[in-house]
Design a protein around this motif. Structure first.
Motif, PDB file in Angstrom:
ATOM      1  N   GLN A  93       0.836  -1.206   0.000  1.00 32.50           N
ATOM      2  CA  GLN A  93       0.000   0.000   0.000  1.00 32.50           C
ATOM      3  C   GLN A  93       0.868   1.252   0.000  1.00 32.50           C
ATOM      4  OE1 GLN A  93      -2.447  -0.491   3.461  1.00 32.50           O
ATOM      5  NE2 GLN A  93      -3.793  -1.987   2.508  1.00 32.50           N
ATOM      6  N   TRP A  94       1.898   1.226   0.848  1.00 29.45           N
ATOM      7  CA  TRP A  94       2.797   2.376   0.919  1.00 29.45           C
ATOM      8  C   TRP A  94       3.518   2.580  -0.409  1.00 29.45           C
ATOM      9  CZ3 TRP A  94       8.202   2.604   0.544  1.00 29.45           C
ATOM     10  CH2 TRP A  94       8.770   3.821   0.908  1.00 29.45           C
ATOM     11  N   ASN A  96       2.508   1.669  -3.418  1.00 28.29           N
ATOM     12  CA  ASN A  96       1.550   2.178  -4.411  1.00 28.29           C
ATOM     13  C   ASN A  96       1.309   3.677  -4.204  1.00 28.29           C
ATOM     14  OD1 ASN A  96       1.325  -0.398  -5.470  1.00 28.29           O
ATOM     15  ND2 ASN A  96      -0.543  -0.879  -4.357  1.00 28.29           N
ATOM     16  N   THR A  97       1.174   4.056  -2.934  1.00 29.24           N
ATOM     17  CA  THR A  97       0.962   5.473  -2.625  1.00 29.24           C
ATOM     18  C   THR A  97       2.151   6.306  -3.067  1.00 29.24           C
ATOM     19  OG1 THR A  97      -0.405   4.893  -0.705  1.00 29.24           O
ATOM     20  CG2 THR A  97       0.482   7.122  -0.779  1.00 29.24           C
ATOM     21  N   LEU A  98       3.340   5.778  -2.826  1.00 28.00           N
ATOM     22  CA  LEU A  98       4.555   6.501  -3.196  1.00 28.00           C
ATOM     23  C   LEU A  98       4.698   6.601  -4.713  1.00 28.00           C
ATOM     24  CD1 LEU A  98       6.816   7.863  -1.599  1.00 28.00           C
ATOM     25  CD2 LEU A  98       8.209   5.845  -1.971  1.00 28.00           C
ATOM     26  N   GLN A 100       2.205   6.712  -6.821  1.00 30.54           N
ATOM     27  CA  GLN A 100       1.236   7.740  -7.221  1.00 30.54           C
ATOM     28  C   GLN A 100       1.779   9.132  -6.926  1.00 30.54           C
ATOM     29  OE1 GLN A 100      -2.369   6.768  -5.160  1.00 30.54           O
ATOM     30  NE2 GLN A 100      -2.733   4.897  -6.325  1.00 30.54           N
ATOM     31  N   PHE A 101       2.456   9.253  -5.769  1.00 30.75           N
ATOM     32  CA  PHE A 101       3.059  10.536  -5.411  1.00 30.75           C
ATOM     33  C   PHE A 101       4.154  10.910  -6.411  1.00 30.75           C
ATOM     34  CE2 PHE A 101       6.246  12.938  -2.859  1.00 30.75           C
ATOM     35  CZ  PHE A 101       5.475  14.058  -2.613  1.00 30.75           C
ATOM     36  N   TRP A 104       2.560  12.218  -9.427  1.00 29.92           N
ATOM     37  CA  TRP A 104       2.070  13.575  -9.147  1.00 29.92           C
ATOM     38  C   TRP A 104       3.230  14.575  -9.210  1.00 29.92           C
ATOM     39  CZ3 TRP A 104       2.969  17.087  -5.121  1.00 29.92           C
ATOM     40  CH2 TRP A 104       2.065  18.163  -5.059  1.00 29.92           C
ATOM     41  N   LYS A 208       0.577  17.362   0.396  1.00 30.44           N
ATOM     42  CA  LYS A 208       1.030  16.119  -0.221  1.00 30.44           C
ATOM     43  C   LYS A 208       2.332  15.642   0.423  1.00 30.44           C
ATOM     44  CE  LYS A 208      -1.782  15.352  -3.891  1.00 30.44           C
ATOM     45  NZ  LYS A 208      -2.436  14.067  -4.221  1.00 30.44           N
ATOM     46  N   GLN A 211       1.712  14.324   3.907  1.00 28.52           N
ATOM     47  CA  GLN A 211       1.098  13.003   3.869  1.00 28.52           C
ATOM     48  C   GLN A 211       2.149  11.929   3.619  1.00 28.52           C
ATOM     49  OE1 GLN A 211      -1.856  13.462   0.813  1.00 28.52           O
ATOM     50  NE2 GLN A 211      -3.390  14.338   2.189  1.00 28.52           N
ATOM     51  N   GLN A 212       3.090  12.207   2.711  1.00 29.15           N
ATOM     52  CA  GLN A 212       4.123  11.223   2.426  1.00 29.15           C
ATOM     53  C   GLN A 212       5.066  11.058   3.616  1.00 29.15           C
ATOM     54  OE1 GLN A 212       4.020   9.198  -0.185  1.00 29.15           O
ATOM     55  NE2 GLN A 212       2.142  10.320  -0.578  1.00 29.15           N
ATOM     56  N   SER A 215       3.285   8.884   6.022  1.00 28.97           N
ATOM     57  CA  SER A 215       3.221   7.497   5.569  1.00 28.97           C
ATOM     58  C   SER A 215       4.542   6.778   5.841  1.00 28.97           C
ATOM     59  CB  SER A 215       2.873   7.426   4.079  1.00 28.97           C
ATOM     60  OG  SER A 215       3.947   7.856   3.270  1.00 28.97           O
TER      61      SER A 215
END
Length: 411
Positions: A93-94, A96-98, A100-101, A104, A208, A211-212, A215
Motif C-alpha cells: 500500500q505504501w 503504491n501510494t509513493l 502515485q506521489f 504527481w 502532499k 502526507q508522504q 506514511s
C-alpha cells in the motif's frame, strides 16, 4: 500431504485447538470447546489457541504462561506481532501510494516547466516590444558612436546633443509610447492564444509532502514492531504506537538509525525532584523526556534534545543539527527547534531547573516538578494563532508534573 487428526472423544471432528491448563495442555475439537460453555459456567476463550496460529504466532503461548518476565508481559499486552502478510500488504500500500506521489511530482514538474516557459516567452516578447517602441537601437548606435569617437570633442558634443534630443522626444511622447506598448502587448497575447498562468496550489503541495512524510513514519512503526526487542523499555505514559512514532521521528530528524534505547529515569520510582533526575541524566546526551501533568486534562508532553546534559555547564547547550523538538501528545503536535536558535536548545543547570528547553523556557520545569512556566514558540516553532502559549503545553499555568520518564537514545 498432511493428514488431519481426529478428536478421541468426538471422532467425527478434527482437532483444531490447544487448551492450556495449569500444568498441562489438552488437544480439543470444536465440539470440545463448545462443551466448555453452558448456562452454568462461562469460559473465557482468550487462552484457547488455534493450532494453525501457533506456528506463526508463538507469542500467544508465552502470553498464557504463568510467572512470565514482567517486561515481556507488559510488551505482550501492548502489542502483538504483525502477521507477515499484513506487513507485506502494508508495504505494498505504501509503495503504491509513493508511486502515485511520484507521478504527481512528475506532473507537477511538467506544469511548472510549462508555466515557466510561457512566462519567459512573455517576458521576451515584452522586451522586444519595448525595444521597438522606445527605439532602443537608435540609442545603442549613438552610444557606440560615443565610445568610438577617439576623443574628438566636437563629435562627442554632437552625439551627446543627439542623445539629449532622444530622451526629450521620449518624454514628450511618453503617453503615446506607453499606449502603443500596451496595445501591441494585448494584440500579441491574442495572436499567441496564451493560457492564463495558474501555478499549482502551494497548500496542496505542502499537504502532499506532509502526507508522504506521515506514511513513512507509519511504515517505520510497522517495521519497528516486527523487529523491536522484547527487552526494550516501554513508556507507561504514552501508548506504544506513539512512542514508536517519536522514535521514528528522531531517526528521521537525525538521519541516524537508533541502535538501543535505555530508560534511565522514572519519577515515581527514582524520585520526582531535580536532584534525583540529574543524578540519572548528568553528562548523558540524546535524551527523550515524557511528562504527565496533574492539571485538568492530564496533559502529556515532552521533548527530545540532541545534545549533552552537562549539569555543571550553567549555560546553554547547543544542538548543531537542530534536530531537537518538543511534542504534545495531548495536542498531537510537534514543535521543532528553530534553526536560528540551535545554540540554545536546552539550559543546563542542575541546581536551578529540573528541565529547561529553549532560550526563554519553551519548557521550564522547576526543581520540585510543580512550579515553572512555558513560553512555547520562542526557540521551538509553534503556531501562535492556536492559543495562549503559557498554558498550551501544561494545561495550566504551572507544569504540576505527576510522572516523568527519560529515555537515552543510542545511535
Amino acid at each position: 500431504m498432511q493428514q488431519e487428526a481426529y478428536c478421541q472423544i468426538h471422532r467425527e471432528y478434527v482437532i483444531q485447538y490447544l487448551i492450556p491448563n495449569k500444568n498441562s495442555a489438552v488437544l480439543a475439537c470444536a465440539a470440545c470447546v463448545a462443551g466448555l460453555q453452558d448456562e452454568k459456567r462461562k469460559v473465557t476463550f482468550d487462552n484457547i489457541l488455534l493450532l494453525h496460529e501457533i506456528q506463526n504466532n508463538p507469542q500467544k503461548i508465552i502470553s498464557i504462561l504463568a510467572n512470565v518476565d514482567q517486561n515481556y508481559t507488559e510488551l505482550s499486552n501492548k502489542y502483538s506481532l504483525i502477521p507477515e502478510e499484513q506487513i507485506k500488504c502494508k508495504f505494498q500500500q505504501w509503495q503504491n501510494t509513493l508511486r502515485q506521489f511520484q507521478k504527481w511530482i512528475d506532473q507537477l514538474i511538467i506544469e511548472y516547466k510549462q508555466q515557466l516557459d510561457q512566462a519567459i516567452q512573455e517576458a521576451q516578447t515584452t522586451i522586444k516590444i519595448v525595444k521597438k517602441e522606445l527605439k532602443c537601437d537608435d540609442l545603442w548606435n549613438l552610444i557606440k558612436q560615443l565610445q568610438n569617437q577617439n576623443g574628438q570633442r566636437d563629435i562627442q558634443d554632437q552625439i551627446q546633443c543627439k542623445i539629449q534630443i532622444y530622451f526629450e522626444d521620449l518624454q514628450k511622447n511618453s503617453v503615446e509610447i506607453i499606449k502603443k506598448i500596451i496595445n501591441q502587448k494585448e494584440n500579441d497575447s491574442k495572436n499567441l492564444q496564451k493560457k492564463e498562468i495558474i501555478l499549482p496550489d502551494e497548500k496542496e503541495i505542502q499537504q502532499k509532502f506532509q502526507q508522504q512524510s506521515q506514511s513513512i513514519l507509519d511504515l517505520n512503526m510497522y517495521i519497528r514492531r516486527l523487529t523491536y526487542s522484547p527487552n526494550a523499555p516501554l513508556s507507561n505514559i504514552v501508548p506504544y504506537d506513539y512512542q514508536q512514532q517519536l522514535l521514528s521521528l528522531i531517526e528521521q530528524r537525525t538521519n541516524q538509525k537508533i541502535n538501543k534505547i535505555n530508560q534511565i529515569y522514572i519519577g515515581s520510582k527514582d524520585g520526582l525532584n531535580s536532584q534525583a533526575l540529574w543524578s540519572k541524566i548528568n553528562l548523558k546526551q540524546n535524551l527523550l523526556f515524557i511528562f504527565k501533568s496533574k492539571n485538568p486534562g492530564n496533559s502529556i508532553f515532552g521533548g527530545y534534545a540532541n545534545c549533552k546534559f552537562n549539569g555543571y555547564l550553567n549555560g546553554y547547550a547547543s544542538d548543531d543539527t537542530a534536530s531537537s523538538f518538543i511534542f504534545s501528545y495531548t495536542k498531537n503536535e510537534i514543535f521543532p527547534l528553530k534553526q536560528e536558535h540551535k545554540q540554545s536548545a536546552i539550559w543546563c543547570q542542575q541546581n536551578g531547573y529540573a528541565v529547561y528547553f529553549g532560550s526563554n523556557g519553551d519548557i521550564n520545569i522547576s526543581t520540585d516538578f510543580i512550579n515553572g512556566s512555558s513560553d512555547i514558540g520562542q526557540s521551538y516553532s509553534w503556531n501562535e494563532n492556536q492559543g495562549g502559549n503559557n498554558t498550551y503545553l501544561y494545561g495550566g499555568d504551572k507544569p504540576n508534573i505527576e510522572e516523568c520518564e527519560v529515555f537515552e537514545i543510542e545511535q
